[in-house]
Design a protein around this motif. Structure first.
Motif, short mmCIF file in Angstrom:
data_model
loop_
_atom_site.label_atom_id
_atom_site.label_comp_id
_atom_site.label_asym_id
_atom_site.label_seq_id
_atom_site.Cartn_x
_atom_site.Cartn_y
_atom_site.Cartn_z
N GLY A 28 48.92 49.62 28.42
CA GLY A 28 48.14 48.62 29.13
C GLY A 28 46.70 48.53 28.65
N PRO A 31 41.53 47.05 32.58
CA PRO A 31 40.35 47.91 32.75
C PRO A 31 40.66 49.40 32.59
CG PRO A 31 40.39 46.19 34.42
CD PRO A 31 41.66 46.04 33.66
N SER A 32 41.78 49.88 33.12
CA SER A 32 42.09 51.33 33.02
C SER A 32 42.37 51.73 31.58
CB SER A 32 43.30 51.69 33.88
OG SER A 32 43.03 51.47 35.23
N GLU A 51 49.95 46.85 24.65
CA GLU A 51 49.71 45.82 25.67
C GLU A 51 50.78 44.73 25.52
OE1 GLU A 51 47.75 44.97 28.44
OE2 GLU A 51 49.16 43.30 28.30
N LYS A 52 51.48 44.45 26.60
CA LYS A 52 52.59 43.48 26.52
C LYS A 52 52.09 42.04 26.31
CE LYS A 52 53.32 43.23 31.58
NZ LYS A 52 52.74 41.97 31.96
N GLY A 58 44.01 42.71 31.50
CA GLY A 58 44.91 43.00 32.63
C GLY A 58 45.07 41.81 33.53
N ILE A 59 45.00 42.05 34.84
CA ILE A 59 45.24 40.96 35.80
C ILE A 59 44.17 39.90 35.73
CG2 ILE A 59 46.48 42.45 37.43
CD1 ILE A 59 43.98 42.35 39.25
N TRP A 60 43.00 40.23 35.11
CA TRP A 60 41.88 39.27 35.11
C TRP A 60 42.05 38.18 34.07
CZ3 TRP A 60 39.43 39.42 39.46
CH2 TRP A 60 39.50 40.59 40.19
N ASN A 64 47.98 35.95 31.59
CA ASN A 64 48.90 37.09 31.47
C ASN A 64 50.05 36.87 32.46
OD1 ASN A 64 50.17 39.58 31.30
ND2 ASN A 64 48.26 40.76 31.32
N ILE A 76 35.99 41.27 44.82
CA ILE A 76 35.75 41.57 46.23
C ILE A 76 34.67 42.65 46.34
CG2 ILE A 76 36.84 42.41 48.36
CD1 ILE A 76 39.51 41.35 46.89
N SER A 77 34.56 43.48 45.31
CA SER A 77 33.41 44.38 45.23
C SER A 77 32.32 43.64 44.46
CB SER A 77 33.80 45.68 44.53
OG SER A 77 34.31 45.42 43.24
N VAL A 125 56.22 47.86 26.56
CA VAL A 125 56.86 49.18 26.64
C VAL A 125 58.01 49.11 27.65
CG1 VAL A 125 56.52 51.58 27.36
CG2 VAL A 125 54.77 50.42 26.00
N TRP A 158 51.95 44.67 39.66
CA TRP A 158 52.88 43.86 38.86
C TRP A 158 54.28 43.80 39.47
CZ3 TRP A 158 50.85 40.99 35.03
CH2 TRP A 158 49.59 41.36 34.56
N ILE A 373 36.78 49.54 41.80
CA ILE A 373 37.61 50.66 41.32
C ILE A 373 37.18 51.15 39.94
CG2 ILE A 373 39.49 49.35 40.22
CD1 ILE A 373 41.41 51.39 41.60
#
Ligand SMILES: Cc1cc2nc3c(=O)[nH]c(=O)nc-3n(C[C@H](O)[C@H](O)[C@H](O)COP(=O)(O)OP(=O)(O)OC[C@H]3O[C@@H](n4cnc5c(N)ncnc54)[C@H](O)[C@@H]3O)c2cc1C
Length: 457
Positions: A28, A31-32, A51-52, A58-60, A64, A76-77, A125, A158, A373
């Motif tokens: 992935g 961010p992580s 990364e698929k 990622g979600i951003w 995707n 939200i933060s 993967v 996901w 996060i």
């Protein structure tokens, strides 16, 4: 110091996709994955990020496929508390940036840290399993690779989780992960089920764009305003110079009550838990729409019947579209599920990061926190990188940590009680977690992330 060659004894024909056995694999490039790639790069630890999707973020990245985000989504933060160390979100960004700004930020971060060279895009993967001292990675296209270790950074939103009810619904019913645009509500009677931050955001879209909007909730929540005293709420309550620590809790209660008051007046159930015992719901727009009659509240669904929905209080409404904002299952679907299970009473992922059974299996980002996060993600990435560095270069320290992780019973929730729901299974109390990381750094001779200069060159 040169790394050992862990491929000794492995036949080269076993490796059909590549021959990266000496390297670690990160699943992935969200961010992580990016934070982990930066942490490993800083210690010259060889790794590949699979990364698929065709791009990072990622979600951003709304392109995707399967991302749970939608056109109106914002952070939200706030930007003030959410950026990576050494790479703050820019002054030009909004307090609560639009998803497109976060995507740009992540791309800028990856470019500034030169991370793209590690990423293999369009590489899905499908399966990862232990093979001797290594991990066999199998891709959706059938290719395989062997890696020394695996860092799962595939995200936790996901795999939609959907409840079911007795009866049959003849309209459209789908998970909120499929929702993108308010235009989907045009001319429809819409029921949103669930009141997390996504449910609340989407309910606001429905309030403005549907024929008739209803939200079904099982329990009451505390609604937090995004700003207090002109500052994002997460900034205000973290700035001791603005307000002394000991009055913060009281101030939070009073501040929230002053803005939201008694939400049962608007038809919402009273919260059945204390402030802080559930993921914060940062949304006062929904209260605005309830107060204006743009949306109404119903209790939990009892049964479905044709185009009708019957609720637990016996009331019924006619609906065209039911959208389930009911959360996600946390999993690495390419791994045997037993690896994340509890082993008797013990959670397998120590600190939500280190697998207690397999020393070369890690998770980054498998957590929920009542804050941005990224500061947590990068601490997790830092721990992984430091421990891998020890495994490669200081095996005695690595062995000491491996013994430690079997016996340390630190509770990532910091002893706090959260409401009993799937979402709170992986909940982390950030302050307790960060203090524990600091203690670990002292114990194992690792620098703290805060003491390092991690600014991109
Ligand atoms: C509506 C919403 C609002 C949010 N708001 C905030 C916020 O304000 N602040 C905050 O800090 N966080 C927020 N979050 C949390 C969000 O999850 C994080 O911001 C962040 O995206 C987590 O990063 P990640 O890398 O762990 O996961 P993801 O962003 O999910 O990235 C995982 C990556 O892994 C890839 N992948 C998955 N499976 C595979 C596979 N089998 N093979 C190869 N690649 C794979 C995916 O394509 C993806 O690129 C929000 C989440 C949601 C849903």
């Amino acid at each position: 110091m040169a790394l050992n060659n862990p491929s000794a004894g492995i036949e080269s024909e076993q490796i059909s996709h590549d021959s990266s056995v000496a390297s670690y694999c990160i699943v992935g490039a969200g961010p992580s994955g990016l934070a982990t790639s930066r942490a490993l790069s800083q210690l010259d630890i060889p790794h590949v990020v699979y990364e698929k999707h065709t791009d990072l973020g990622g979600i951003w990245d709304l392109d995707n496929p399967g991302t749970p985000l939608y056109e109106s989504a914002h952070f939200i933060s706030s930007k003030w508390t959410s950026g990576f160390t050494g790479f703050p979100m820019s002054e030009a960004m909004a307090d609560y940036p639009h998803h497109s700004e976060i995507r740009r930020y992540l791309n800028d971060f990856a470019d500034a840290c030169d991370l793209r060279r590690h990423i293999r895009f369009s590489t899905d993967v499908a399966r990862i399993e232990p093979e001797g001292a290594f991990w066999r990675v199998t891709f959706a296209d059938g290719g395989t690779a062997l890696h020394r270790g695996v860092i799962c950074a595939n995200g936790v939103t996901w795999l939609p989780s959907a409840p079911s009810w007795p009866g049959q619904f003849d309209g459209e019913i789908r998970h909120s992960a499929t929702y993108r645009s308010p235009s989907e509500f045009s001319g429809k009677r819409v029921l949103i089920v669930g009141l997390g931050n996504s449910g609340a955001d989407i309910a606001c879209d429905a309030a403005r764009h549907s024929e008739h909007a209803v939200i079904s909730v099982r329990r009451g929540y505390h609604f937090l305003p995004k700003h207090v005293y002109g500052w994002p709420i997460d900034v205000h309550f973290r700035r001791p110079e603005l307000i002394p620590t000991d009055v913060r809790a009281l101030d939070l209660r009073l501040g929230v009550f002053a803005v939201t008051g008694d939400v049962t007046r608007l038809g919402l159930p009273a919260p059945d838990h204390e402030l802080g015992q559930a993921h914060p719901l940062l949304n006062t727009q929904l209260l605005h729409h309830l107060a204006h009659g743009d949306i109404e509240v119903r209790p939990d669904i009892a049964r479905l019947d044709g185009q009708s929905v019957e609720f637990q209080d016996g009331s019924r409404i006619q609906v065209d579209l039911i959208l389930l904002a009911t959360g996600y299952r946390v999993q690495a679907p390419y791994l045997d599920a037993s690896l994340f299970d509890t082993n008797g009473q013990r959670v397998m992922q120590y600190l939500n990061v280190f697998n207690r059974q397999h020393h070369e299996l890690f998770t980054v980002g498998f957590a929920e926190v009542a804050a941005g996060i990224y500061p947590l993600i990068e601490q997790m990435a830092h721990l992984v990188a430091r421990h891998i560095n020890d495994r490669l270069r200081q095996p005695s320290v690595a062995r000491a940590f491996e013994a430690w992780k079997q016996s340390d019973d630190f509770d990532p929730k910091g002893g706090k009680r959260f409401i009993d729901s799937d979402r709170h299974t992986n909940y982390v109390d950030l302050a307790s977690y960060l203090s524990h990381v600091e203690r670990l750094c002292q114990r194992f001779g690792w620098p703290t992330l805060e003491s390092m200069d991690v600014r991109p060159a």
